[in-house]
Write a protein that holds these residues in place. Sequence first.
Motif, PDB file in Angstrom:
ATOM      1  N   ASN A 133     -13.677   5.490 -53.134  1.00  0.00           N
ATOM      2  CA  ASN A 133     -13.800   4.523 -54.226  1.00  0.00           C
ATOM      3  C   ASN A 133     -12.764   3.395 -54.122  1.00  0.00           C
ATOM      4  OD1 ASN A 133     -15.143   3.554 -56.523  1.00  0.00           O
ATOM      5  ND2 ASN A 133     -13.627   4.477 -57.895  1.00  0.00           N
ATOM      6  N   VAL A 134     -12.584   2.915 -52.905  1.00  0.00           N
ATOM      7  CA  VAL A 134     -11.737   1.753 -52.658  1.00  0.00           C
ATOM      8  C   VAL A 134     -12.669   0.553 -52.502  1.00  0.00           C
ATOM      9  CG1 VAL A 134     -10.093   0.692 -51.063  1.00  0.00           C
ATOM     10  CG2 VAL A 134      -9.946   3.144 -51.576  1.00  0.00           C
ATOM     11  N   PRO A 135     -12.497  -0.507 -53.282  1.00  0.00           N
ATOM     12  CA  PRO A 135     -13.521  -1.552 -53.373  1.00  0.00           C
ATOM     13  C   PRO A 135     -13.757  -2.402 -52.142  1.00  0.00           C
ATOM     14  CG  PRO A 135     -11.551  -2.181 -54.594  1.00  0.00           C
ATOM     15  CD  PRO A 135     -11.385  -0.747 -54.212  1.00  0.00           C
ATOM     16  N   MET A 136     -12.760  -2.483 -51.250  1.00  0.00           N
ATOM     17  CA  MET A 136     -12.892  -3.408 -50.127  1.00  0.00           C
ATOM     18  C   MET A 136     -12.093  -2.912 -48.924  1.00  0.00           C
ATOM     19  SD  MET A 136     -11.156  -6.142 -48.428  1.00  0.00           S
ATOM     20  CE  MET A 136      -9.991  -6.947 -49.512  1.00  0.00           C
ATOM     21  N   THR A 137     -12.583  -3.229 -47.730  1.00  0.00           N
ATOM     22  CA  THR A 137     -11.823  -3.001 -46.507  1.00  0.00           C
ATOM     23  C   THR A 137     -11.891  -4.273 -45.672  1.00  0.00           C
ATOM     24  OG1 THR A 137     -11.531  -1.591 -44.550  1.00  0.00           O
ATOM     25  CG2 THR A 137     -13.792  -2.002 -45.254  1.00  0.00           C
ATOM     26  N   CYS A 138     -10.790  -4.618 -45.012  1.00  0.00           N
ATOM     27  CA  CYS A 138     -10.753  -5.853 -44.235  1.00  0.00           C
ATOM     28  C   CYS A 138      -9.884  -5.649 -42.999  1.00  0.00           C
ATOM     29  CB  CYS A 138     -10.212  -7.013 -45.077  1.00  0.00           C
ATOM     30  SG  CYS A 138      -8.518  -6.769 -45.670  1.00  0.00           S
ATOM     31  N   GLU A 162     -20.016  -8.352 -37.780  1.00  0.00           N
ATOM     32  CA  GLU A 162     -21.168  -9.168 -38.180  1.00  0.00           C
ATOM     33  C   GLU A 162     -22.447  -8.332 -38.228  1.00  0.00           C
ATOM     34  OE1 GLU A 162     -21.052 -12.221 -35.265  1.00  0.00           O
ATOM     35  OE2 GLU A 162     -19.407 -13.321 -36.234  1.00  0.00           O
ATOM     36  N   LYS A 163     -22.599  -7.439 -37.252  1.00  0.00           N
ATOM     37  CA  LYS A 163     -23.776  -6.568 -37.209  1.00  0.00           C
ATOM     38  C   LYS A 163     -23.843  -5.665 -38.428  1.00  0.00           C
ATOM     39  CE  LYS A 163     -26.185  -3.336 -34.125  1.00  0.00           C
ATOM     40  NZ  LYS A 163     -26.149  -2.643 -32.802  1.00  0.00           N
ATOM     41  N   ASN A 164     -22.673  -5.300 -38.972  1.00  0.00           N
ATOM     42  CA  ASN A 164     -22.614  -4.447 -40.160  1.00  0.00           C
ATOM     43  C   ASN A 164     -22.462  -5.246 -41.447  1.00  0.00           C
ATOM     44  OD1 ASN A 164     -22.434  -1.338 -39.450  1.00  0.00           O
ATOM     45  ND2 ASN A 164     -21.385  -2.443 -37.803  1.00  0.00           N
ATOM     46  N   ASN A 165     -22.798  -6.538 -41.366  1.00  0.00           N
ATOM     47  CA  ASN A 165     -22.848  -7.428 -42.539  1.00  0.00           C
ATOM     48  C   ASN A 165     -21.489  -7.673 -43.189  1.00  0.00           C
ATOM     49  OD1 ASN A 165     -25.752  -7.694 -42.420  1.00  0.00           O
ATOM     50  ND2 ASN A 165     -25.876  -5.619 -43.247  1.00  0.00           N
ATOM     51  N   TRP A 166     -20.421  -7.615 -42.393  1.00  0.00           N
ATOM     52  CA  TRP A 166     -19.119  -8.019 -42.907  1.00  0.00           C
ATOM     53  C   TRP A 166     -19.121  -9.535 -43.091  1.00  0.00           C
ATOM     54  CZ3 TRP A 166     -13.971  -5.315 -41.737  1.00  0.00           C
ATOM     55  CH2 TRP A 166     -14.121  -3.921 -41.779  1.00  0.00           C
ATOM     56  N   LYS A 167     -18.344  -9.994 -44.061  1.00  0.00           N
ATOM     57  CA  LYS A 167     -18.191 -11.423 -44.314  1.00  0.00           C
ATOM     58  C   LYS A 167     -16.824 -11.883 -43.809  1.00  0.00           C
ATOM     59  CE  LYS A 167     -21.184 -11.083 -48.368  1.00  0.00           C
ATOM     60  NZ  LYS A 167     -21.293 -11.255 -49.847  1.00  0.00           N
ATOM     61  N   LYS A 194     -11.385 -18.122 -31.857  1.00  0.00           N
ATOM     62  CA  LYS A 194     -11.054 -17.986 -33.275  1.00  0.00           C
ATOM     63  C   LYS A 194     -10.630 -16.565 -33.618  1.00  0.00           C
ATOM     64  CE  LYS A 194     -14.100 -21.684 -34.923  1.00  0.00           C
ATOM     65  NZ  LYS A 194     -15.231 -22.042 -35.820  1.00  0.00           N
ATOM     66  N   HIS A 195      -9.646 -16.470 -34.497  1.00  0.00           N
ATOM     67  CA  HIS A 195      -9.226 -15.191 -35.081  1.00  0.00           C
ATOM     68  C   HIS A 195      -9.858 -15.127 -36.465  1.00  0.00           C
ATOM     69  CE1 HIS A 195      -6.464 -11.819 -36.025  1.00  0.00           C
ATOM     70  NE2 HIS A 195      -6.479 -12.335 -37.222  1.00  0.00           N
ATOM     71  N   LYS A 196     -10.579 -14.049 -36.730  1.00  0.00           N
ATOM     72  CA  LYS A 196     -11.281 -13.941 -37.999  1.00  0.00           C
ATOM     73  C   LYS A 196     -10.713 -12.822 -38.860  1.00  0.00           C
ATOM     74  CE  LYS A 196     -15.747 -15.754 -36.399  1.00  0.00           C
ATOM     75  NZ  LYS A 196     -17.220 -15.530 -36.383  1.00  0.00           N
ATOM     76  N   LEU A 197     -10.461 -13.130 -40.121  1.00  0.00           N
ATOM     77  CA  LEU A 197     -10.123 -12.117 -41.113  1.00  0.00           C
ATOM     78  C   LEU A 197     -11.420 -11.778 -41.829  1.00  0.00           C
ATOM     79  CD1 LEU A 197      -8.081 -10.397 -42.653  1.00  0.00           C
ATOM     80  CD2 LEU A 197      -7.655 -12.358 -44.159  1.00  0.00           C
TER      81      LEU A 197
END
Length: 239
Positions: free
Chosen positions: A182-187, A200-205, A230-233
Amino acid sequence: MSDTCKVWTRFESKKRDGTSIKLRIQSWKLKPQDAVFDLVMKHFVPEEAIHKAAGISKSPEAFQEYSELMTHFFKVAPLHTIVCCVDNESNTVDQIVGLSIAQLMKNTDKLEDIVNDMEFKSEEMQQLLHAAKVLEGYLKEKASCYETYYFGRGIFVHPEYRKMGIANELIKVKKLICIDNNVPMTCAGMSAVGTQRAAEKNNWKTFSDISIEELEEETGLTFGDDAISKHKLMYTTIN
């Protein structure tokens, strides 16, 4: 099987020679100097773009200081580690071929607070920590609306097992862990084409899309000709 080695997914892939291999993703209780720790130090640190640009693995002093920093993390930061291993019938872990480490964070946490009582003498480690603080600035700007979240501290697939869908499975499980806890976000900061594509394949933004030129200017590091553009967060949520 205890919660510390919970199996998240099982899948089958093909090696480069065409033979099939069964694999699984499971949790791992990370300890200093264990098999996963060794993989991080021997492979992830020399290959990951920012660590590589800082020259951590080329300096014995910096390499030792980084090892000490990793050990320090075990004591002060809640880490969640998953590994990809060969799926044998006994469920023992004989061969680890990939891993992902994440830290459970609050939006008030700061890297400087975690490493405040540590002294790093090598120039390489000082450069790495400066770069980490720069990237933390991008993260805090975008993630402030989440009280807690998982932040990726590294994802790695052994060179002999790349292009087999392992990064995709590791990324997929990161969201399952969020849902389970129940952790709302992972990055995570994605500095390799393979992990960016898997996300991207797993629909990350994408929180931030940082050009290498901007990253060099902000961090003072110099990336080689083989660096990605590019480095993407990137991030995903439980909803």
